[in-house]
Design an enzyme around this catalytic site. Structure first.
Site, PDB file in Angstrom:
ATOM      1  N   HIS A 146     -14.584 -50.498 -80.175  1.00 57.15           N
ATOM      2  CA  HIS A 146     -14.353 -51.684 -80.555  1.00 57.15           C
ATOM      3  C   HIS A 146     -15.610 -52.222 -81.385  1.00 57.15           C
ATOM      4  CE1 HIS A 146     -14.046 -55.915 -80.719  1.00 57.15           C
ATOM      5  NE2 HIS A 146     -12.600 -55.950 -80.157  1.00 57.15           N
ATOM      6  N   GLY A 153     -11.883 -62.352 -84.325  1.00 58.97           N
ATOM      7  CA  GLY A 153     -12.225 -63.873 -83.773  1.00 58.97           C
ATOM      8  C   GLY A 153     -12.793 -65.098 -84.672  1.00 58.97           C
ATOM      9  N   GLY A 172      -7.101 -60.266 -79.153  1.00 51.54           N
ATOM     10  CA  GLY A 172      -8.139 -60.730 -78.569  1.00 51.54           C
ATOM     11  C   GLY A 172      -7.798 -62.057 -77.733  1.00 51.54           C
ATOM     12  N   GLY A 173      -8.112 -63.016 -78.783  1.00 53.33           N
ATOM     13  CA  GLY A 173      -7.913 -64.671 -78.373  1.00 53.33           C
ATOM     14  C   GLY A 173      -6.773 -65.134 -77.834  1.00 53.33           C
ATOM     15  N   SER A 221      -7.550 -61.572 -85.373  1.00 52.48           N
ATOM     16  CA  SER A 221      -6.904 -63.066 -85.375  1.00 52.48           C
ATOM     17  C   SER A 221      -5.276 -62.892 -85.485  1.00 52.48           C
ATOM     18  CB  SER A 221      -7.551 -63.669 -86.643  1.00 52.48           C
ATOM     19  OG  SER A 221      -8.898 -63.984 -86.315  1.00 52.48           O
ATOM     20  N   GLU A 271      -9.061 -52.672 -86.949  1.00 57.76           N
ATOM     21  CA  GLU A 271      -9.545 -54.078 -86.974  1.00 57.76           C
ATOM     22  C   GLU A 271     -10.465 -54.226 -87.707  1.00 57.76           C
ATOM     23  OE1 GLU A 271      -8.581 -55.422 -82.845  1.00 57.76           O
ATOM     24  OE2 GLU A 271     -10.624 -54.323 -82.606  1.00 57.76           O
ATOM     25  N   GLU A 297     -17.180 -54.673 -81.311  1.00 58.46           N
ATOM     26  CA  GLU A 297     -18.578 -55.325 -80.732  1.00 58.46           C
ATOM     27  C   GLU A 297     -18.991 -54.406 -79.946  1.00 58.46           C
ATOM     28  OE1 GLU A 297     -15.757 -58.096 -78.561  1.00 58.46           O
ATOM     29  OE2 GLU A 297     -15.533 -59.034 -80.570  1.00 58.46           O
ATOM     30  N   ASN A 343      -6.747 -57.447 -75.373  1.00 58.10           N
ATOM     31  CA  ASN A 343      -8.111 -57.413 -74.848  1.00 58.10           C
ATOM     32  C   ASN A 343      -8.845 -58.494 -74.517  1.00 58.10           C
ATOM     33  OD1 ASN A 343     -10.678 -56.458 -74.929  1.00 58.10           O
ATOM     34  ND2 ASN A 343     -10.846 -56.121 -77.386  1.00 58.10           N
ATOM     35  N   LYS A 379     -11.807 -58.758 -73.429  1.00 56.16           N
ATOM     36  CA  LYS A 379     -13.227 -59.086 -73.737  1.00 56.16           C
ATOM     37  C   LYS A 379     -13.867 -59.499 -72.253  1.00 56.16           C
ATOM     38  CE  LYS A 379     -12.517 -59.420 -78.442  1.00 56.16           C
ATOM     39  NZ  LYS A 379     -12.756 -59.880 -79.766  1.00 56.16           N
TER      40      LYS A 379
HETATM   41  P1  PGA Z   1      -9.020 -61.360 -82.003  1.00 60.42           P
HETATM   42  O1  PGA Z   1      -9.647 -60.165 -81.116  1.00 60.42           O
HETATM   43  O2  PGA Z   1      -7.633 -61.212 -81.785  1.00 60.42           O
HETATM   44  O3  PGA Z   1      -9.793 -62.489 -81.120  1.00 60.42           O
HETATM   45  O4  PGA Z   1      -9.323 -61.624 -83.394  1.00 60.42           O
HETATM   46  C1  PGA Z   1      -9.136 -58.782 -81.647  1.00 60.42           C
HETATM   47  C2  PGA Z   1     -10.028 -57.802 -81.060  1.00 60.42           C
HETATM   48  O5  PGA Z   1     -11.510 -57.767 -81.160  1.00 60.42           O
HETATM   49  O6  PGA Z   1      -9.357 -56.723 -80.486  1.00 60.42           O
END
Ligand code: PGA
Length: 253
Positions: A97, A175, A236-237, A215, A169, A99, A9, A11
């Protein structure tokens, strides 16, 4: 049987050229690696979808949107419909998600509409659920996750529910560098599968892919993915650099 999936992802990261270059580099890395044991998805910003889909072999890497509108078409300035997403070649769409829920006010009712429209346009939702830190600390995490699933998804037919991928999640892990332990994640994934089984039966539950997100990185992916009810990850990251993302993909054995 259910699929193992690792989905990146991005983002709101990468301009168009960077996105295309990443996708092509990832395709080469996957072709050179005979140990890829899962379906790989990259979830890009809307405006990259068509170009990224055209730049790679979408039989090897699937492309996903990160959202779609809760309306089919019309005077909704700035929105992107599920039909538009599908017309780019994308096969999946991330919905719900945290966010989107927290920064853009997406409720279970809105997400229910988005899910119906995604399915009507033959997009597979990657539907995100998860509790906040406060909800876990007050021992409400199972109720919160169950309610998110029930409110948005449990009016679907079994056939339509069968097209959904779930992503657990925990909001406190996204994050933050704080990963759920594999025991915490497995416990919740087993609970989610039981919730599905109670509603749609064991076969549907056993065929539903449930991804973990929050994470997840090359150092912890293997332990998480080896849990019986964890069928991959939403990343994500660690999905922003090919080497990191390949490290996570390698965690699926
Ligand atoms: P992250 O994000 O791996 O950076 O924690 C995961 C996500 O929001 O899908």
């Amino acid at each position: 049987m259910r699929k193992n999936i690792v989905a990146g992802n991005w983002k709101m990261n990468k301009n168009l050229q960077e996105g295309i270059a990443f996708a092509q580099e990832l395709q080469v890395a996957i072709a050179d690696n005979d140990k890829v044991k899962c379906e790989v998805i990259i979830s890009t910003p809307f405006i990259h979808l068509a170009s990224v889909s055209a730049a790679i072999d979408t039989k090897k890497i699937n492309v996903a949107a990160q959202n779609c509108a809760d309306k089919a078409s019309g005077a909704y300035t700035g929105e992107v419909s599920a039909a538009m997403v599908a017309s780019t070649g994308a096969k999946y769409v991330i919905l719900g998600h945290s966010e989107r829920r927290s920064y853009y006010g997406e409720t279970d009712a809105i997400l229910k509409e988005k899910t119906v429209l995604a399915l009507a346009n033959e997009l597979k939702p990657i539907f995100c659920i998860g509790e906040t830190k406060e909800e876990r600390e007050s021992n409400k995490h199972f109720d919160v996750v169950k309610t998110q699933i029930e409110n948005a998804l449990f009016e679907l037919s079994a056939a339509d529910f069968g097209k959904i991928v779930l992503a657990y999640e925990p909001v406190w892990a996204i994050g933050t560098g704080l990963t759920a332990t594999s025991a915490q994640a497995q416990e919740m994934h087993a609970f989610i599968r039981k919730t599905i089984a109670d509603k749609y039966g064991k076969e549907v539950a056993d065929n539903t892919s449930i991804l973990y997100g929050g994470s997840c990185n090359p150092g912890n992916a293997k332990e998480l993915f080896s849990c019986p009810d964890i069928d991959g990850g939403l990343i994500g990251g660690a999905s922003l650099k090919v080497a990191d993302f390949m490290g996570v993909i390698a965690g699926m054995e």
